[in-house]
Design an enzyme around this catalytic site. Structure first.
Site, PDB file in Angstrom:
ATOM      1  N   ASN A 281      -1.186   6.090   5.101  1.00  0.00           N
ATOM      2  CA  ASN A 281      -1.853   5.325   6.156  1.00  0.00           C
ATOM      3  C   ASN A 281      -1.567   5.525   7.416  1.00  0.00           C
ATOM      4  O   ASN A 281      -0.409   6.210   7.670  1.00  0.00           O
ATOM      5  CB  ASN A 281      -1.016   3.987   5.669  1.00  0.00           C
TER       6      ASN A 281
ATOM      7  N   ASP B  46       0.622  -1.318   0.035  1.00  0.00           N
ATOM      8  CA  ASP B  46       0.036   0.024   0.017  1.00  0.00           C
ATOM      9  C   ASP B  46       0.737   1.250  -0.146  1.00  0.00           C
ATOM     10  O   ASP B  46       0.536   2.070  -0.520  1.00  0.00           O
ATOM     11  CB  ASP B  46      -0.887  -0.071   1.426  1.00  0.00           C
TER      12      ASP B  46
ATOM     13  N   CYS C 251      -4.084   4.921  -2.347  1.00  0.00           N
ATOM     14  CA  CYS C 251      -4.707   4.292  -3.429  1.00  0.00           C
ATOM     15  C   CYS C 251      -4.778   5.058  -4.439  1.00  0.00           C
ATOM     16  O   CYS C 251      -5.232   6.251  -4.776  1.00  0.00           O
ATOM     17  CB  CYS C 251      -6.281   4.033  -3.061  1.00  0.00           C
TER      18      CYS C 251
ATOM     19  N   HIS D  41      -6.555   5.060   7.226  1.00  0.00           N
ATOM     20  CA  HIS D  41      -5.558   6.067   6.831  1.00  0.00           C
ATOM     21  C   HIS D  41      -5.773   7.413   7.616  1.00  0.00           C
ATOM     22  O   HIS D  41      -6.727   7.657   8.371  1.00  0.00           O
ATOM     23  CB  HIS D  41      -5.922   6.354   5.229  1.00  0.00           C
TER      24      HIS D  41
END
Length: 301
Positions: free
Chosen positions: A244, A13, A235, A204
């Protein structure tokens, strides 16, 4: 056994949204350092077309390397059956499927509606995968930068469908819209619907509420959390999705509360240094890295 379980998602991520590519050798060194710090689950990459996310082109090699690290559960993300098959071939121990509760985000991210994506995961679950865990992650569960509000009923409905054939279900605040009251309410509703199949939380810190939301989820019984070293990540198919929850800060919060994580903060800071050296131009975050540990701090016993 640690009181909470933390999965580091930075190598997937985090790097998927980074503007700078981390060399494969540096990824391996970083993942080893994370494992040495005590992280027992790491999401090391995703099986997506490299032309869409070049940072994930070496995921099969990274999975194979991570499998050599003793005691580490190696996680990969897959958006469809083809990606799932590649994850199985590479040797992932666990595969996570993103199922967005927002139709607009789902179509942007995986080119499918939420219900079509649920059926894609169902087909993957029916494909032989001995010993490999399947997790259904309900993304944009607390709101979407494209759609705006996401009906809670949709979140509960999708989570309930995924629980029929997934080993576990997680709720993800993909774009950082959640607040603690909302987190408590939605986790409670999903828990009532699927019970212990609800395992994880993915938050997040885009609007500064990441830790508060993690604590709210903990108070609702959640004991598994995703986080990213230095707050790296986001994303690429959800505008405004950044940051995050920061692993170092999350570990410190729990340990300072007497809640064990099994993670060594000093070794975690060393892993952060390796990460920043490998992608020095990439912005990273974290209060603990700046302030340091309080004088006399002791990790939870």
């Amino acid at each position: 056994m640690p009181s909470v379980h933390i999965c580091e998602v930075g190598p997937r991520d985090g790097l998927q949204n980074a503007k700078h590519l981390m060399p494969t050798a540096a990824k391996k060194q970083w993942i080893r350092a994370l494992a040495d710090a005590g992280l027992r689950e790491i999401e090391v990459g995703s099986f997506v077309p490299p032309k869409l996310i070049p940072a994930m082109a070496d995921t099969a090699e990274i999975v194979a390397y991570a499998r050599t690290l003793a005691g580490l559960k190696v996680v990969a993300l897959a958006p469809n059956l083809k990606g799932f098959q590649r994850a199985l071939e590479a040797g992932a121990h666990k595969v996570t499927f993103p199922v967005s509760a927002s139709r607009q985000h789902s179509e942007s991210n995986v080119r499918m509606t939420p219900d079509q994506m649920v059926e894609e995961v169902r087909n993957c679950a029916a494909y032989p995968h001995p010993g490999v865990e399947i997790e259904g992650a309900v993304s944009t569960a607390f709101g979407c930068t494209m759609q705006g509000a996401v009906p809670e009923d949709d979140v509960v409905r999708i989570a309930t469908k995924l629980a029929e054939f997934c080993d576990g279900v997680a709720l993800a605040d993909t774009v950082g819209y959640a607040n603690p009251a909302q987190v408590r309410r939605i986790f409670r509703r999903v828990r009532e619907a699927i019970g212990d199949k609800l395992e994880g939380a993915h938050f997040h810190n885009t609007r500064g509420l990441g830790l508060a939301n993690a604590l709210a989820a903990y108070e609702e019984g959640v004991r598994a959390f995703d986080s990213s070293l230095g707050g790296l990540g986001g994303c690429p198919f959800a505008p405004g999705a950044s940051g995050n929850v920061i692993t170092e800060d999350l570990v410190f919060m729990f340990e300072s509360m007497g809640i064990t994580t099994g993670i060594d903060l000093d070794k975690l800071f060393a892993a952060r240094q390796l990460m920043t050296q490998a992608i020095p131009e990439e912005p990273v975050y974290g209060h603990m890295a700046l302030a340091g540990l309080p004088k006399g701090f002791r990790a939870a016993a």
